[in-house]
Motif scaffolding. Structure first.
Motif, short mmCIF file in Angstrom:
data_model
loop_
_atom_site.label_atom_id
_atom_site.label_comp_id
_atom_site.label_asym_id
_atom_site.label_seq_id
_atom_site.Cartn_x
_atom_site.Cartn_y
_atom_site.Cartn_z
N LYS A 96 5.86 -9.62 4.76
CA LYS A 96 6.42 -9.74 3.66
C LYS A 96 6.59 -9.27 2.39
N SER A 97 5.63 -7.96 1.88
CA SER A 97 5.26 -7.38 0.95
C SER A 97 7.07 -6.57 0.80
N LYS A 98 6.70 -6.52 -0.73
CA LYS A 98 8.17 -5.95 -1.23
C LYS A 98 7.53 -4.03 -1.18
N ASP A 99 6.38 -3.67 -1.48
CA ASP A 99 6.20 -2.43 -1.89
C ASP A 99 4.55 -1.88 -1.21
N VAL A 100 5.14 -1.00 -1.75
CA VAL A 100 3.40 -0.12 -0.91
C VAL A 100 1.90 -1.14 -1.91
N HIS A 101 1.84 -1.76 -2.88
CA HIS A 101 0.96 -2.27 -3.76
C HIS A 101 1.09 -3.52 -3.14
N SER A 102 0.29 -3.76 -1.84
CA SER A 102 0.01 -5.11 -0.79
C SER A 102 -0.92 -4.66 0.20
N PRO A 103 -1.37 -5.74 0.48
CA PRO A 103 -2.79 -4.97 1.30
C PRO A 103 -2.73 -4.60 2.63
N GLY A 104 -3.02 -4.04 3.39
CA GLY A 104 -2.40 -3.15 4.62
C GLY A 104 -3.83 -1.88 4.79
N PHE A 105 -2.74 -1.29 6.13
CA PHE A 105 -3.56 0.07 6.06
C PHE A 105 -3.57 1.20 5.78
N TYR A 106 -3.74 2.00 5.99
CA TYR A 106 -3.09 3.38 5.54
C TYR A 106 -3.92 4.85 6.13
N LEU A 107 -3.48 5.57 6.13
CA LEU A 107 -3.53 7.01 6.98
C LEU A 107 -3.12 7.85 6.41
N HIS A 108 -4.15 9.00 5.71
CA HIS A 108 -3.68 10.33 5.42
C HIS A 108 -3.84 12.02 5.57
N ILE A 109 -3.40 12.82 5.64
CA ILE A 109 -3.69 13.68 6.26
C ILE A 109 -3.07 14.89 5.61
N GLU A 110 -4.42 15.59 4.74
CA GLU A 110 -4.08 16.33 3.69
C GLU A 110 -5.67 17.63 4.35
N PRO A 111 -4.82 18.85 4.30
CA PRO A 111 -6.51 19.95 4.80
C PRO A 111 -7.35 19.17 3.45
N LYS A 112 -8.54 19.11 4.52
CA LYS A 112 -9.75 18.95 3.80
C LYS A 112 -9.88 17.70 3.13
N LYS A 113 -8.99 16.83 2.64
CA LYS A 113 -9.36 15.54 2.54
C LYS A 113 -7.96 14.49 3.37
N CYS A 114 -8.65 13.91 4.41
CA CYS A 114 -7.97 13.36 5.38
C CYS A 114 -9.28 12.33 5.92
N PHE A 115 -8.11 10.90 5.69
CA PHE A 115 -9.07 9.51 5.01
C PHE A 115 -8.48 8.20 6.41
N GLY A 117 -7.90 4.95 5.13
CA GLY A 117 -7.94 3.22 4.25
C GLY A 117 -7.55 2.50 4.57
N GLY A 118 -7.57 1.29 3.15
CA GLY A 118 -7.34 -0.09 3.53
C GLY A 118 -7.69 -0.72 2.15
N GLY A 119 -7.12 -1.70 2.59
CA GLY A 119 -6.54 -3.26 1.28
C GLY A 119 -5.60 -2.37 0.19
N ILE A 120 -5.77 -2.92 -1.03
CA ILE A 120 -4.55 -2.74 -1.98
C ILE A 120 -5.13 -1.92 -3.10
N TRP A 121 -4.16 -1.03 -3.09
CA TRP A 121 -4.69 -0.12 -4.59
C TRP A 121 -3.18 -0.76 -5.89
N GLN A 122 -3.64 -0.58 -7.12
CA GLN A 122 -3.08 -0.66 -8.14
C GLN A 122 -2.17 -2.15 -8.34
N PRO A 123 -2.98 -3.15 -8.05
CA PRO A 123 -2.26 -4.79 -7.81
C PRO A 123 -1.98 -4.98 -9.14
N ASP A 124 -0.92 -6.20 -9.37
CA ASP A 124 -1.14 -6.48 -10.53
C ASP A 124 -1.85 -7.57 -10.97
N SER A 125 -1.43 -7.92 -12.44
CA SER A 125 -2.35 -9.02 -12.83
C SER A 125 -2.68 -9.81 -11.76
#
Length: 227
Positions: A96-115, A117-125
């Motif tokens: 039901k979320s409209k964009d990336v700024h909602s609670p969820g799970f996250y997976l990031h693959i980058e040289p020397k910076k893989c992780f 993640g979970g939660g909500i990033w930069q939620p509105d006020s």
């Protein structure tokens, strides 16, 4: 099952050194075979596990518009001289979320910076207010989730916080450290050998299971259905 091998990190490193359209198009086949197709396969295999853990969060294996982020940067907000991201990532968000700024799970693959993640990033006020109010009112539940030995051994909280409590929140509240956060994000660092291992899927499923109560709290706080 192994989804990625060391070539993913070589490709992303080369892309960082050659971040231009000409090089990317010349190496488009590598992007497809080394990065996008393996990640889509991972998302497809991860989907039934996620459905059991968080029934209203989705893992959708499509080339564009769903769980997998585009490799192209949004040039409205990025350096036009470097049009491509030098990492690959996916977000597993609420249906039901409209964009990336909602609670969820996250997976990031980058040289020397893989992780993971979970939660909500930069939620509105408004969303921040909902989460902070839920933490303040449900002190015992939040503390049980937030301070469990397993949770604290696996995850780090984003440290970006307000300098003082927002209006209506008491500085002496036992959870004030979390109430004043700007982002409600947790992270677990991954090694490159984790990403290229045969147990990668199992590792991500385990991290999802151990962060599920935290994501559930945020999801319900935002007025979204969990199960």
């Amino acid at each position: 099952m192994r989804y990625f091998d060391k070539s993913i990190f070589k490709y992303l490193t080369d892309l960082k050194s050659n971040n231009n359209k000409e090089w990317f198009l010349e190496n488009k086949e590598k992007y497809e075979s080394i990065a996008r197709e393996p990640f889509l396969k991972f998302i497809s295999d991860f989907a039934p596990h996620l459905e059991k853990i968080a029934p209203n969060h989705q893992a959708i294996a499509k080339k564009t518009g769903d769980s997998l982020f585009r490799i192209n940067k949004d040039l409205r907000f990025a350096n036009r001289d470097e049009p491509y991201k030098t990492w690959i990532a996916a977000q597993f968000k609420h249906k039901k979320s409209k964009d990336v700024h909602s609670p969820g799970f996250y997976l990031h693959i980058e040289p020397k910076k893989c992780f993971f993640g979970g939660g909500i990033w930069q939620p509105d006020s408004q969303t921040c207010q909902k989460i902070r109010t839920a933490i303040a009112k449900n002190t015992k539940e939040w503390s049980t989730i937030r301070n469990s030995k397993r949770f604290t051994s696996l995850f780090e909280m984003d440290k970006d916080s307000l300098k003082k409590p927002p209006k209506g929140f008491d500085l002496s509240h036992p959870n004030i450290e979390d109430i004043i956060r700007k982002n409600f994000v947790i992270m677990h660092a991954l090694k490159q050998k984790d990403v290229t291992s045969d147990y990668f899927l199992e590792r991500i499923v385990d991290l999802c299971e151990n962060s599920a109560k935290y994501i559930k709290f945020l999801t319900i706080s935002c007025g979204l259905k969990w199960d």
